[in-house]
Structures are given as structure tokens and as C-alpha cells.
Design a protein around this motif. Sequence first.
Motif, PDB file in Angstrom:
ATOM      1  N   UNK A  64     -12.781  -8.920 -10.964  1.00  0.00           N
ATOM      2  CA  UNK A  64     -13.672  -8.230 -10.033  1.00  0.00           C
ATOM      3  C   UNK A  64     -13.217  -6.791  -9.806  1.00  0.00           C
ATOM      4  N   UNK A  65     -11.905  -6.572  -9.644  1.00  0.00           N
ATOM      5  CA  UNK A  65     -11.390  -5.229  -9.379  1.00  0.00           C
ATOM      6  C   UNK A  65     -11.714  -4.273 -10.521  1.00  0.00           C
ATOM      7  N   UNK A  66     -11.498  -4.726 -11.747  1.00  0.00           N
ATOM      8  CA  UNK A  66     -11.724  -3.884 -12.921  1.00  0.00           C
ATOM      9  C   UNK A  66     -13.155  -3.987 -13.440  1.00  0.00           C
ATOM     10  N   UNK A  67     -13.931  -4.936 -12.919  1.00  0.00           N
ATOM     11  CA  UNK A  67     -15.284  -5.221 -13.388  1.00  0.00           C
ATOM     12  C   UNK A  67     -15.301  -5.440 -14.894  1.00  0.00           C
ATOM     13  N   UNK A  68     -14.387  -6.321 -15.345  1.00  0.00           N
ATOM     14  CA  UNK A  68     -14.272  -6.625 -16.768  1.00  0.00           C
ATOM     15  C   UNK A  68     -14.536  -8.103 -17.012  1.00  0.00           C
ATOM     16  N   UNK A  69     -15.482  -8.382 -17.879  1.00  0.00           N
ATOM     17  CA  UNK A  69     -15.830  -9.741 -18.262  1.00  0.00           C
ATOM     18  C   UNK A  69     -15.302 -10.016 -19.650  1.00  0.00           C
ATOM     19  N   UNK A  70     -14.781 -11.226 -19.857  1.00  0.00           N
ATOM     20  CA  UNK A  70     -14.313 -11.635 -21.176  1.00  0.00           C
ATOM     21  C   UNK A  70     -14.818 -13.048 -21.433  1.00  0.00           C
TER      22      UNK A  70
END
Length: 169
Positions: free
Chosen positions: A138-144
Amino acid sequence: MKFVKNVLLLTALCSMSVSVYALKGDTDQPIDISSGSQSLDLEKNIVVLTDNVLITQGSIKIQAANVTITRQEGKKEKIEASGSPVTFQQTLDSGKPVDGKANSVSYDLNQEFLTLTGKAELKQIDSFVKADKITYDVKKQQLKATSSTQGRVKTVLIPTQLQESKPKK
């Protein structure tokens, strides 16, 4: 009182990967929880909801077989939900619905890290990503999204639907 604090943090599970874009009033709405059984262990700081759990708050709706909320000393809660599958729905400020499902969902509030495991799927109208495992920082707004060596990650994007402000009926 501690039970109420822990239950209020269920909203973190609701917010999932779209927390920044969710309807602004959702987290101000009352949280309604129904289940076949609810228990609290004050000494261990654990809340357990079992037997067809349904959690609603504003436009947020979560269904799971079981939900466990654990608070570690000095840290925020960790929320774990399991089911066949765990499902969630939410409406974004744009009016677009977001749906998700997985066999298990884990959200670490301290790390602000979401993990969907087992037939994981995030969907917005007809666009989606499906994988064995989907993680979202959530902090980095990164989905993997990852799948086993024999499986593949599947993504379908419908650009016109992603750009529209309101879904077509």
C-alpha cells in the motif's frame, strides 16, 4: 473496549489495494459484522469470527468462512481471512466497482502489505488480473502477481472501461 478497537481495524481488510481511491465516506460508516460465532481472547489480543462471516461498511462488503484479527504488543493488527473463496467488493470514488477474491487474504497493518493467495483475482468491470498469489504494498502502491511454474498470470485490460468515470449499465 479492546474488542471494539480490534473490530474497527477490520476496515483495513476492506480497503485492500484500492484504499487510496475508495469512497471517501466508507471508513466513516458503521461496521456491521455477522457470523455464526465470534470470540475474543483478551490475554492474547485475538478476535476470531467464524461460520460465514459477512462484514459491511459503506460500499465495502467482505465474505469469508473465517476472519482472525491479531494484535502484537506495540504493533498494529494483522488480519487473516480464509474461505472458499474470500470475496470483497468496494465502490471507488469514480463510481467503478472493484471486486476481489482468493482462498486466503492477509493484511499486515504495520507493514501496510496485502497478500491474496490461492486463485487470487482482482477485477474492475471486465478488466482483471488472476494469479496464484497477488501482493500489494500500500505504501509503495506496488502490485505483484505470481503463479506456480506450471501456471501463468492472466491479465485482461479494457482501456475504455478503465478510463470512464462511471460504469455503463
